[in-house]
Design a protein around this motif. Structure first.
Motif, PDB file in Angstrom:
ATOM      1  N   GLY A 243      -0.929  -6.316  24.052  1.00 25.79           N
ATOM      2  CA  GLY A 243      -0.885  -7.228  25.186  1.00 25.79           C
ATOM      3  C   GLY A 243      -2.068  -7.119  26.123  1.00 25.79           C
ATOM      4  N   ASN A 244      -2.950  -6.161  25.914  1.00 24.19           N
ATOM      5  CA  ASN A 244      -4.127  -5.992  26.764  1.00 24.19           C
ATOM      6  C   ASN A 244      -5.401  -6.129  25.935  1.00 24.19           C
ATOM      7  N   SER A 245      -6.433  -6.709  26.545  1.00 23.77           N
ATOM      8  CA  SER A 245      -7.701  -6.862  25.841  1.00 23.77           C
ATOM      9  C   SER A 245      -8.396  -5.507  25.711  1.00 23.77           C
TER      10      SER A 245
ATOM     11  N   ALA B 228      -7.557 -13.306  19.898  1.00 20.56           N
ATOM     12  CA  ALA B 228      -6.407 -12.472  20.253  1.00 20.56           C
ATOM     13  C   ALA B 228      -6.119 -11.447  19.165  1.00 20.56           C
ATOM     14  N   ASP B 229      -6.299 -11.839  17.895  1.00 24.24           N
ATOM     15  CA  ASP B 229      -6.054 -10.913  16.783  1.00 24.24           C
ATOM     16  C   ASP B 229      -6.975  -9.706  16.850  1.00 24.24           C
TER      17      ASP B 229
ATOM     18  N   THR C  15     -10.141  -4.623  28.873  1.00 26.67           N
ATOM     19  CA  THR C  15      -9.260  -4.149  29.939  1.00 26.67           C
ATOM     20  C   THR C  15      -8.969  -2.661  29.780  1.00 26.67           C
TER      21      THR C  15
ATOM     22  N   PHE D 295      -9.320  -8.859  19.657  1.00 27.26           N
ATOM     23  CA  PHE D 295      -9.688  -8.260  20.941  1.00 27.26           C
ATOM     24  C   PHE D 295      -8.505  -7.971  21.863  1.00 27.26           C
ATOM     25  N   VAL D 296      -7.288  -8.136  21.363  1.00 29.28           N
ATOM     26  CA  VAL D 296      -6.106  -7.831  22.171  1.00 29.28           C
ATOM     27  C   VAL D 296      -5.227  -6.849  21.407  1.00 29.28           C
TER      28      VAL D 296
ATOM     29  N   ASP E 287     -16.444  -8.387  26.067  1.00 29.39           N
ATOM     30  CA  ASP E 287     -16.070  -9.751  26.474  1.00 29.39           C
ATOM     31  C   ASP E 287     -17.073 -10.759  25.922  1.00 29.39           C
TER      32      ASP E 287
ATOM     33  N   ALA F  61      -6.862   1.381  19.811  1.00 31.78           N
ATOM     34  CA  ALA F  61      -7.748   0.220  19.738  1.00 31.78           C
ATOM     35  C   ALA F  61      -8.773   0.369  18.620  1.00 31.78           C
TER      36      ALA F  61
ATOM     37  N   ALA G 226     -16.459 -11.200  22.228  1.00 28.76           N
ATOM     38  CA  ALA G 226     -15.254 -12.001  21.992  1.00 28.76           C
ATOM     39  C   ALA G 226     -15.534 -13.486  22.140  1.00 28.76           C
TER      40      ALA G 226
END
Length: 276
Positions: free
Chosen positions: A166-168, A159-160, A171, A162-163, A122, A198, A125
C-alpha cells in the motif's frame, strides 16, 4: 454446301480465338507472375488466397506488436536494474545510519542521499516510452495482442512495481530518511525491514519482465515460422510456375500456328471449290 462451309469456318474461327485467348492468358501469367487472374479462374484457390492474405495481415500487426513490446521490455529491464541498485543503496545507507559510530553530520548526509534516492525512484516510476506514453501504466498494465489467442501485458503497471503493502517505494525510503535524521533507531530498524521486503518485491517484478521478454521471443519466432509456411502455401496456390507456363506457352503457340496454317489452306481450297 455454302452454309456448311460457313458453319465450319465459324467454328474454326471460334476455336482459334480460344487458342489465342489461352495463349494471351499464359503470357499474362508469365509476365505478372500470378496464375490466378480472376476469382472465377479457381474459386476455391481464390478463397484460400484471401484467407491466407487476411491471416498474413493479422500476423504483420502481431509481429509489429511483438517488436514494440520487446522494446518496452528492454527499456523496462534497464529501469528495473536502476531501481534495484537504488533500493540496495538505500538499505546500505539506512544500515550505516544505525551504527553507533554515525554522528549527526553523517546521519544528515545519509538522510539527504535517501531523499535524493526517493526522488529518483519517483522519476523512474514516471518513465515514458519512445511514443511518450508511460512505460509503467498508471492504471492497469497495458495488455497487447501477439496472436489470435495470445494477449498479455509485457510490462507491469506502476502500482505493480513501485507500490508494496500500500505504500510506494519512495515513501518507504523517505520514512527511512526521516528516521535517520531523527536518530530514531526503532524507526530505522523498521525501515530496514520495509526495505528488505521492497528489494525482494523489486526482484520478483524484474524477473517477471524477464519472463515476458522470453515469451515475446518465443511468440516472435513462432510468428516468423508460420509466416514462412503461409508465404510458401500462398505461392504454391497463386504464383505462376514459370517452367510449366513457358512450356505451355510454346505448345499453345505451336498449336495456334498450326491451326491458322491449316485454316488458311482449307479456306483457299473451299473458295476454289465454290468458284468452280
Amino acid at each position: 454446301m455454302i452454309n456448311a462451309v460457313g458453319n465450319r469456318m465459324t467454328r474454326e474461327i471460334a476455336r482459334q480465338q480460344k487458342l489465342a485467348d489461352a495463349l494471351e492468358r499464359t503470357q499474362i501469367q508469365i509476365s505478372g507472375g500470378k496464375k490466378l487472374l480472376r476469382m472465377s479462374d479457381d474459386p476455391v484457390a481464390a478463397r484460400r488466397i484471401a484467407t491466407i492474405g487476411t491471416t498474413q495481415a493479422s500476423m504483420t500487426a502481431w509481429s509489429s506488436n511483438v517488436n514494440a513490446a520487446s522494446a518496452l521490455v528492454s527499456q523496462a529491464d534497464g529501469v528495473m536494474k536502476s531501481v534495484s541498485d537504488l533500493m540496495s543503496r538505500a538499505r546500505e545507507l539506512t544500515l550505516a545510519a544505525t551504527s553507533d559510530t554515525a554522528n549527526p553530520a553523517d546521519r544528515a548526509t545519509i538522510a539527504a542521499e535517501l531523499g535524493t534516492i526517493a526522488d529518483e525512484l519517483d522519476s523512474l516510476a514516471a518513465t515514458r516510452d519512445s511514443n511518450g506514453e508511460p512505460l509503467f501504466a498508471a492504471g492497469a498494465a497495458r495488455v497487447m495482442r501477439f496472436d489470435s489467442d495470445v494477449t498479455f501485458a509485457p510490462v507491469p503497471s506502476a502500482a505493480d512495481v513501485f507500490v508494496v503493502g500500500g505504500n510506494s517505494l519512495s515513501t518507504g525510503i523517505r520514512d527511512a530518511a526521516a528516521a535517520v535524521a531523527a536518530n530514531d533507531k526503532v524507526g530505522m530498524n523498521a525501515s530496514l525491514g520495509v526495505l528488505d521486503t521492497a528489494i525482494s518485491h523489486v526482484a520478483d517484478e524484474h524477473a517477471k519482465i524477464g519472463l515476458a521478454g522470453g515469451r515475446l521471443d518465443r511468440v516472435g519466432d513462432g510468428l516468423a515460422a508460420r509466416g514462412i509456411t503461409l508465404k510458401d502455401e500462398r505461392s504454391d496456390v497463386e504464383d505462376t510456375n514459370l517452367e510449366e507456363a513457358i512450356a505451355s506457352l510454346h505448345a499453345q503457340d505451336l498449336t495456334l500456328q498450326a491451326a491458322q496454317a491449316a485454316f488458311a489452306k482449307i479456306n483457299r481450297q473451299t473458295l476454289f471449290d465454290i468458284l468452280s
